[in-house]
Design a protein around this motif. Structure first.
Motif, mmCIF file in Angstrom:
data_model
loop_
_atom_site.group_PDB
_atom_site.id
_atom_site.type_symbol
_atom_site.label_atom_id
_atom_site.label_comp_id
_atom_site.label_asym_id
_atom_site.label_seq_id
_atom_site.Cartn_x
_atom_site.Cartn_y
_atom_site.Cartn_z
ATOM 1 N N LEU A 230 0.847 -1.187 0.000
ATOM 2 C CA LEU A 230 0.000 0.000 0.000
ATOM 3 C C LEU A 230 0.884 1.238 0.000
ATOM 4 O O LEU A 230 1.693 1.423 0.915
ATOM 5 C CB LEU A 230 -0.912 0.012 1.234
ATOM 6 C CG LEU A 230 -1.775 1.254 1.426
ATOM 7 C CD1 LEU A 230 -2.818 1.329 0.327
ATOM 8 C CD2 LEU A 230 -2.447 1.238 2.786
ATOM 9 N N GLY B 177 -1.637 4.644 5.240
ATOM 10 C CA GLY B 177 -2.562 3.519 5.245
ATOM 11 C C GLY B 177 -3.766 3.749 6.130
ATOM 12 O O GLY B 177 -4.013 4.840 6.654
ATOM 13 N N SER C 61 2.004 3.699 9.484
ATOM 14 C CA SER C 61 2.094 3.620 8.020
ATOM 15 C C SER C 61 2.107 5.013 7.411
ATOM 16 O O SER C 61 1.150 5.462 6.795
ATOM 17 C CB SER C 61 0.912 2.805 7.472
ATOM 18 O OG SER C 61 -0.318 3.375 7.883
ATOM 19 N N GLN D 195 2.421 0.709 3.611
ATOM 20 C CA GLN D 195 2.321 -0.494 4.430
ATOM 21 C C GLN D 195 2.557 -1.720 3.554
ATOM 22 O O GLN D 195 2.135 -1.772 2.396
ATOM 23 C CB GLN D 195 0.941 -0.588 5.094
ATOM 24 C CG GLN D 195 0.758 -1.840 5.943
ATOM 25 C CD GLN D 195 -0.629 -1.946 6.536
ATOM 26 O OE1 GLN D 195 -1.449 -1.054 6.368
ATOM 27 N NE2 GLN D 195 -0.911 -3.039 7.210
#
Length: 341
Positions: A77, A81, A89, A93
């Motif tokens: 990701l 996040g 994050s 992530q």
């Protein structure tokens, strides 16, 4: 993708990924660092099935602790996040999924060796029995031969003795209640530095042993998609290292808890819950001793609205209290639009 880029462990799984870069931070001991979008890995969250994987003492060698034969899939990701998974994050992530009992091979055995006399053995079994299922992963790596192909007097790769075991149990005997438990153990010794042809060689000896227990339980009282889930993890990681005449000794004891409530609202989903992280570090370097305790409690809420198959909006907010750095707020907004499939 994983089959196209055959790998021995997680650190070698990103060779074809343009977003994630993995490189050696210390070639003598074999420590590796990870970057996402050009920024250091400390701004990124790395999880195993939504439970923390690399934190604290595992930052240097943790990427080597997940054999490639255990990994079913990896999700990357980019950008900040979900607030459900925590505040860490910042740039992105990485979440990895292990093979599940229902998708894993009933019996899997893989042996690897090379001209440097390195041996790796992966053995896994899966079992389905009524309401219960389980799978056992084992990994053994051994190399005791000093390798110095370029003749500079330093070992090209550290000698490693590694034993890694993960056992998962899953209960799916009810439409309302689901649960799973996994236990993971690691023992590793690695030795690098100058070869033994020197009288008093510079040596690096690093030892890691870790045990981790994690659980997931979920309640789904009705079939409208609403649910209640609890994730927990307990870890004890011991690390000792000798770099020449310098001695390091570290112990990390961690507790993770994440309680998530999900409510379905037509085309929307509302999530809210509570998150708790506790890390206690006991460290010493030569004659210097350092002790630290990090306690973080957080509340979060996230709203997802899916207009159609092409347009989705995710808005989230969380607040965390750290015992040293007080309050920290994380508002996040993610908008996705796909003009075509």
């Amino acid at each position: 993708e994983l089959q196209n880029a055959a790998c021995c462990n997680l650190s070698e799984s990103f060779s074809t990924n343009a977003t994630v870069d993995v490189s050696f931070s210390d070639a003598v001991s074999g420590a590796k660092k990870i970057k996402m979008l050009g920024l250091d890995g400390k701004y990124m969250q790395i999880t195993q099935e939504a439970i923390p994987l690399i934190r604290g003492l595992s930052s240097s060698y943790g990427l080597n602790y997940v054999p490639g034969t255990w990994i079913e899939s990896i999700q990357v990701l980019k950008g900040a996040g979900s607030v459900v998974n925590g505040y860490e994050s910042f740039t992105g992530q990485i979440n990895l999924e292990y093979f599940k009992p229902e998708t894993a091979d009933k019996l899997y055995w893989n042996v690897y060796t090379n001209t440097d006399q390195k041996i790796e053995n992966n053995f896994a079994i899966a079992r389905l029995s009524g309401d219960w299922s389980s799978n056992l992963f084992t990994h053994l790596a051994y190399q005791a031969t000093e390798v110095d192909h370029n003749g500079d007097g330093f070992m090209d790769v550290p000698n490693v003795k590694n034993l890694n075991i993960l056992n998962r149990f899953v209960y799916e005997g009810s439409d309302v209640f689901r649960a799973q438990l996994y236990v993971k153990g690691l023992y590793e010794d690695r030795e690098g530095g100058q070869t033994s042809k020197f009288t008093n060689p510079y040596k690096v000896d690093v030892h890691n042993d870790m045990i981790e227990v994690a659980t997931k339980t979920g309640l789904r009282p009705n079939k409208d998609g609403s649910s209640l889930g609890l994730q927990t993890a307990f870890r004890r990681h011991n690390q000792t290292a000798q770099f020449g005449n310098n001695l390091y000794d570290g112990l990390q004891e961690s507790v993770f808890l994440n309680l998530i409530r999900q409510i379905k609202l037509n085309k929307s989903t509302l999530k809210y819950g509570f998150n708790y992280n506790s890390d206690r570090y006991t460290e010493s370097f030569n004659e210097s001793i350092s002790n630290r305790v990090d306690l973080v409690s957080g509340l979060f809420t996230e709203y997802t609205h899916k207009v159609d198959e092409y347009f989705t909006v995710v808005a989230g907010f969380r607040s965390d209290y750290h015992n040293t750095f007080s309050m920290h707020y994380s508002p996040r907004l993610n908008v996705r639009y796909n003009p075509t499939e």
